[in-house]
Design an enzyme around this catalytic site. Structure first.
Site, mmCIF file in Angstrom:
data_model
loop_
_atom_site.group_PDB
_atom_site.id
_atom_site.type_symbol
_atom_site.label_atom_id
_atom_site.label_comp_id
_atom_site.label_asym_id
_atom_site.label_seq_id
_atom_site.Cartn_x
_atom_site.Cartn_y
_atom_site.Cartn_z
ATOM 1 C CG ASP A 177 32.254 -35.441 81.446
ATOM 2 O OD1 ASP A 177 32.371 -35.465 82.685
ATOM 3 O OD2 ASP A 177 33.207 -35.699 80.673
ATOM 4 C CE1 TYR A 215 38.467 -35.746 77.720
ATOM 5 C CE2 TYR A 215 36.214 -34.935 77.784
ATOM 6 C CZ TYR A 215 37.172 -35.830 78.211
ATOM 7 O OH TYR A 215 36.835 -36.802 79.116
ATOM 8 C CE LYS A 231 36.154 -35.698 82.845
ATOM 9 N NZ LYS A 231 35.607 -35.191 81.578
ATOM 10 C CG HIS A 259 41.228 -35.667 82.816
ATOM 11 N ND1 HIS A 259 41.037 -34.950 81.660
ATOM 12 C CD2 HIS A 259 40.694 -36.890 82.564
ATOM 13 C CE1 HIS A 259 40.414 -35.700 80.765
ATOM 14 N NE2 HIS A 259 40.196 -36.885 81.291
#
Length: 294
Positions: free
Chosen positions: A46, A51, A76, A107
């Site tokens: 994931d 990120y 996401k 997200h």
């Protein structure tokens, strides 16, 4: 109920129950973590555009030598990309160096501008409609779509007009913020839950909670295993503990079948201590329907 090994999505696809989370996993460390996890039995990874590690996650997948079709890969849609859904998908595929995503999540229900402010002229429901359109137009690129950080009222609003029911809702879940109200609502509609932050947080007080320690001794496992197993013992729930430490990635994979009384004891922790680690205020969209934040 015994812990699941995988759950079936509303698309018919199987999603491995245990995955590796990569939030705050830095480039340089995350590719090694992903490769190690995959070489040692994990089959679910994931990540997220937010990120800033999609490229490294992709490198880790390549380095593992595990064929892409054996891996369940989630990323996401970032909040500032909600006006450019198709472009965002292409960028994620390019960064991850993969022809397709197994799951693509919105997200947050919180459109934002490129400079980090709330984009109040954009409705997240229109973003979902764009995601539905892309999903229907490119089934070869996106196998399933879903949401993340959706409270019950937001889910209900989405379901009133959705032409595609989300496959997954990824939410924070641990004994101090269990969010069973969301899990119940999702189960009614065949939506799988993915639990993030199952340990509570980086320096989690849950790891030294007397109830968690007692149950860990009973099963001869680490407290972290109890907290991760709690999620795997729930129906239609997957869980993504995160770590870049090889030994911890390995130990986190030990899932035990918990007795009903253990689950009851763990879920009652919230009555004395409620902690939501990931609050939505930074998005500029308020509490986004979470009752503990009202």
């Amino acid at each position: 109920m015994p812990a699941s090994k995988s759950v079936k999505l509303n698309t018919g696809a199987e999603m491995p129950t245990l995955g590796l989370g990569t939030w705050r996993s830095q480039p340089g460390a995350v590719e090694k973590a992903v490769a190690h996890a995959l070489k040692n039995g994990y089959r679910h990874i994931d990540t997220a555009t937010a990120y800033a590690n999609e490229k490294e996650v992709g490198l880790g997948i390549k380095e593992s030598g595990v064929p892409r079709e054996q891996i369940f890969l989630t990323t996401k849609l970032n909040n500032p990309d909600q006006r450019d859904v198709e472009g965002a998908l292409e960028r994620s595929l390019q960064q991850l160096d993969t022809p397709y995503l197994d799951l693509w999540l919105m997200h947050w229900p919180a459109p934002m501008t490129k400079d980090g402010k709330a984009d109040k002229d954009r409705d997240w429901l229109d973003t979902w409609k764009d995601m539905e359109r892309v999903y229907k137009a490119h089934p070869d690129k996106v196998k399933a779509i879903g949401v993340s950080n959706f409270s019950v009222p937001y889910l209900r609003r989405l379901l009133e007009s959705a032409t595609v029911v989300p496959a997954v809702n990824q939410i924070e879940s641990h004994p101090a913020c269990f969010q069973e109200d969301i899990a119940e609502e999702c189960r009614k509609h065949g939506i799988v839950i993915t639990a993030y932050s199952p340990l509570g947080s980086e320096s989690s007080p849950l790891l030294t909670h007397p109830v968690v320690e007692k149950i860990a001794k009973k099963y001869n496992v680490l407290p972290a295993n109890v907290l991760i197993s709690l999620q795997a013992n729930r129906p239609q729930v997957t869980v993504i503990p995160k770590s870049v430490t090889p030994s911890r990635i390995d130990t986190n994979a030990k899932i035990v079948d918990l007795a009903d009384e253990d689950i009851k004891e763990l879920t009652s922790i919230e009555k004395e201590t409620h902690i939501r680690v990931c609050k939505p205020y930074w998005t500029g969209w308020g509490n986004i329907g979470f009752p503990d934040l009202e």
